[in-house]
Design a protein around this motif. Structure first.
Motif, PDB file in Angstrom:
ATOM      1  N   THR A  16      15.517 -27.071  14.895  1.00 25.63           N
ATOM      2  CA  THR A  16      16.286 -27.231  16.347  1.00 25.63           C
ATOM      3  C   THR A  16      15.403 -28.245  17.165  1.00 25.63           C
ATOM      4  OG1 THR A  16      16.764 -25.002  16.258  1.00 25.63           O
ATOM      5  CG2 THR A  16      17.028 -26.209  18.266  1.00 25.63           C
ATOM      6  N   THR A  17      16.253 -29.392  17.747  1.00 24.56           N
ATOM      7  CA  THR A  17      15.770 -30.331  18.399  1.00 24.56           C
ATOM      8  C   THR A  17      15.848 -29.789  19.915  1.00 24.56           C
ATOM      9  OG1 THR A  17      17.402 -31.822  18.093  1.00 24.56           O
ATOM     10  CG2 THR A  17      15.300 -32.233  17.038  1.00 24.56           C
ATOM     11  N   LYS A  18      17.202 -29.784  20.063  1.00 27.55           N
ATOM     12  CA  LYS A  18      17.635 -29.377  21.460  1.00 27.55           C
ATOM     13  C   LYS A  18      18.862 -28.142  21.173  1.00 27.55           C
ATOM     14  CE  LYS A  18      18.575 -29.723  25.837  1.00 27.55           C
ATOM     15  NZ  LYS A  18      17.540 -29.272  26.822  1.00 27.55           N
ATOM     16  N   PHE A  19      18.481 -27.075  22.086  1.00 26.89           N
ATOM     17  CA  PHE A  19      19.424 -26.081  21.932  1.00 26.89           C
ATOM     18  C   PHE A  19      20.140 -26.280  23.073  1.00 26.89           C
ATOM     19  CE2 PHE A  19      20.484 -21.873  23.378  1.00 26.89           C
ATOM     20  CZ  PHE A  19      21.086 -21.274  22.535  1.00 26.89           C
ATOM     21  N   CYS A  20      21.852 -26.479  22.871  1.00 28.10           N
ATOM     22  CA  CYS A  20      22.606 -26.789  23.963  1.00 28.10           C
ATOM     23  C   CYS A  20      23.261 -25.959  24.408  1.00 28.10           C
ATOM     24  CB  CYS A  20      23.302 -27.974  23.470  1.00 28.10           C
ATOM     25  SG  CYS A  20      22.632 -29.641  22.976  1.00 28.10           S
ATOM     26  N   ASP A  21      23.552 -24.686  23.811  1.00 28.54           N
ATOM     27  CA  ASP A  21      24.457 -23.660  24.066  1.00 28.54           C
ATOM     28  C   ASP A  21      25.829 -24.264  24.728  1.00 28.54           C
ATOM     29  OD1 ASP A  21      25.078 -21.033  24.234  1.00 28.54           O
ATOM     30  OD2 ASP A  21      23.886 -20.488  26.170  1.00 28.54           O
ATOM     31  N   TYR A  22      26.382 -25.040  24.015  1.00 28.65           N
ATOM     32  CA  TYR A  22      27.592 -25.650  24.122  1.00 28.65           C
ATOM     33  C   TYR A  22      27.772 -26.276  25.523  1.00 28.65           C
ATOM     34  CZ  TYR A  22      28.801 -22.671  20.139  1.00 28.65           C
ATOM     35  OH  TYR A  22      28.843 -21.767  19.070  1.00 28.65           O
ATOM     36  N   GLY A  23      26.584 -27.034  25.998  1.00 30.91           N
ATOM     37  CA  GLY A  23      26.389 -27.448  27.270  1.00 30.91           C
ATOM     38  C   GLY A  23      25.942 -26.644  28.515  1.00 30.91           C
ATOM     39  N   LYS A  24      25.763 -25.212  28.320  1.00 27.91           N
ATOM     40  CA  LYS A  24      25.295 -24.530  29.118  1.00 27.91           C
ATOM     41  C   LYS A  24      23.866 -24.598  29.438  1.00 27.91           C
ATOM     42  CE  LYS A  24      27.929 -20.902  27.498  1.00 27.91           C
ATOM     43  NZ  LYS A  24      28.017 -19.657  27.201  1.00 27.91           N
ATOM     44  N   ALA A  25      22.924 -24.745  28.420  1.00 25.96           N
ATOM     45  CA  ALA A  25      21.497 -25.230  28.733  1.00 25.96           C
ATOM     46  C   ALA A  25      21.262 -26.358  29.311  1.00 25.96           C
ATOM     47  CB  ALA A  25      20.948 -25.448  27.055  1.00 25.96           C
ATOM     48  N   ALA A  26      20.214 -26.198  30.287  1.00 25.33           N
ATOM     49  CA  ALA A  26      19.907 -27.429  30.984  1.00 25.33           C
ATOM     50  C   ALA A  26      19.499 -28.817  30.192  1.00 25.33           C
ATOM     51  CB  ALA A  26      18.692 -27.079  31.978  1.00 25.33           C
ATOM     52  N   GLY A  27      20.094 -29.866  30.653  1.00 27.26           N
ATOM     53  CA  GLY A  27      19.716 -31.119  30.135  1.00 27.26           C
ATOM     54  C   GLY A  27      20.711 -31.344  28.741  1.00 27.26           C
ATOM     55  N   ALA A  28      21.236 -30.522  28.453  1.00 29.92           N
ATOM     56  CA  ALA A  28      22.336 -30.641  27.043  1.00 29.92           C
ATOM     57  C   ALA A  28      22.729 -32.059  27.074  1.00 29.92           C
ATOM     58  CB  ALA A  28      23.107 -29.337  27.093  1.00 29.92           C
ATOM     59  N   LYS A  29      23.671 -32.000  28.076  1.00 33.90           N
ATOM     60  CA  LYS A  29      24.605 -33.244  28.191  1.00 33.90           C
ATOM     61  C   LYS A  29      23.817 -34.617  28.251  1.00 33.90           C
ATOM     62  CE  LYS A  29      28.510 -34.781  31.152  1.00 33.90           C
ATOM     63  NZ  LYS A  29      29.336 -34.609  32.271  1.00 33.90           N
ATOM     64  N   GLU A  30      22.886 -34.475  29.086  1.00 31.80           N
ATOM     65  CA  GLU A  30      21.879 -35.894  29.078  1.00 31.80           C
ATOM     66  C   GLU A  30      21.410 -36.199  27.634  1.00 31.80           C
ATOM     67  OE1 GLU A  30      21.912 -33.181  31.074  1.00 31.80           O
ATOM     68  OE2 GLU A  30      22.526 -34.258  32.796  1.00 31.80           O
ATOM     69  N   TYR A  31      20.962 -35.216  27.041  1.00 31.11           N
ATOM     70  CA  TYR A  31      20.323 -35.195  25.658  1.00 31.11           C
ATOM     71  C   TYR A  31      21.709 -35.718  24.516  1.00 31.11           C
ATOM     72  CZ  TYR A  31      18.115 -34.038  21.282  1.00 31.11           C
ATOM     73  OH  TYR A  31      17.472 -34.373  19.898  1.00 31.11           O
ATOM     74  N   ALA A  32      22.474 -34.970  24.550  1.00 27.73           N
ATOM     75  CA  ALA A  32      23.626 -35.496  23.742  1.00 27.73           C
ATOM     76  C   ALA A  32      24.137 -36.844  24.183  1.00 27.73           C
ATOM     77  CB  ALA A  32      24.973 -34.558  23.830  1.00 27.73           C
ATOM     78  N   LYS A  33      24.152 -37.133  25.155  1.00 28.15           N
ATOM     79  CA  LYS A  33      24.525 -38.663  25.357  1.00 28.15           C
ATOM     80  C   LYS A  33      23.444 -39.812  25.254  1.00 28.15           C
ATOM     81  CE  LYS A  33      28.374 -38.213  28.719  1.00 28.15           C
ATOM     82  NZ  LYS A  33      28.782 -38.225  30.077  1.00 28.15           N
ATOM     83  N   SER A  34      22.272 -39.293  25.160  1.00 25.38           N
ATOM     84  CA  SER A  34      21.174 -40.393  25.128  1.00 25.38           C
ATOM     85  C   SER A  34      21.298 -41.262  23.799  1.00 25.38           C
ATOM     86  CB  SER A  34      19.749 -39.581  25.126  1.00 25.38           C
ATOM     87  OG  SER A  34      19.603 -39.044  23.972  1.00 25.38           O
TER      88      SER A  34
END
Ligand code: A2P
Length: 216
Positions: A71-89
């Protein structure tokens, strides 16, 4: 929730090619089989919870389902902090769907989890998010937590593997070498107390993995 946000995955990570997954599962199985036969391991079996009179067989103790991955980033479908920023980077967007080689430097086992420690390259570290848990109260370098969960004890969530790895690294950082117990074919095996065992791989295990995401 916008459509874009709805598409955030459960997690991003490197997914082992099936040939590599098969190889690693074989290595893990062999490792557990060896442990079960070691007197030194039997001596510390009381570290493991047991049911009734049954003696613990580590070969049957750990389970995992789903594809092996780091796992690099656990996003929890967007609920995890920083998920959106990570996905968009940019780095995530550009790396998505690309192959890389993962280098495994150790296998570790605790009464909770069985895992492989991953040594990330500088390039792979670009995909590693800043991780408050990794940084909290220690000066472990970024990426220290990188691992592949190979199995969990009954009732234990895979997120525990990273916690266990960080604990081992903190012990090492405090100068605890562990007690060197045996030289196995794959490398030296050390015992850190409390059911914590680490096999340092003499030759790292290297194999292909795909940077992608899991949506569940
Ligand atoms: P890991 O990367 O240690 O294997 P689950 O099956 O429990 O829902 O988790 C799915 C994946 O996401 C697993 O790979 C798991 O751990 C990882 N994961 C779950 N929760 C977290 C978390 N809070 N932080 C980081 N990774 C997590």
């Amino acid at each position: 929730v916008s459509l874009e946000d709805a598409y955030l995955p459960f997690y991003f990570g490197w997914f082992l090619r099936h040939t590599f997954q098969d190889e690693l599962e074989g290595v893990a199985k062999g490792f557990l089989k060896t442990l079960d036969s070691l007197e030194a391991f039997k001596k510390h079996l009381s570290d493991f919870p047991r049911e009734g009179e049954d003696v613990v067989k580590v070969e049957q103790y750990f389970q995992h389902t789903g594809p092996l991955h780091c796992t690099t980033k656990f996003c929890d479908y967007g609920k995890a902090a920083g998920a959106k920023e990570y996905a968009k980077s940019q780095v995530v967007q550009q790396s998505y769907g690309s192959m890389t080689e993962l280098k495994l430097q150790a296998l570790f086992l605790t009464p909770r989890t069985l895992g492989a420690r991953v040594a990330l390259t500088q390039e792979q570290l670009q995909l590693w998010p800043s991780d408050p848990k990794e940084e909290a109260g220690s000066n472990l370098p970024p990426g220290s937590r990188a691992h592949i969960t190979l199995g969990c004890a009954q009732g234990v969530e895979p997120v525990q593997t990273g916690v266990d790895l960080l604990q081992i690294l903190q012990l090492q950082q405090q100068g605890q070498e562990g007690e060197k117990v045996e030289d196995l074919e794959l490398g030296p095996l050390s015992y850190y107390g409390n059911g914590i065992w680490v096999l340092s791989l003499r030759e790292p295990i290297i194999g292909p993995a795909l940077f992608s995401s899991f949506h569940g």
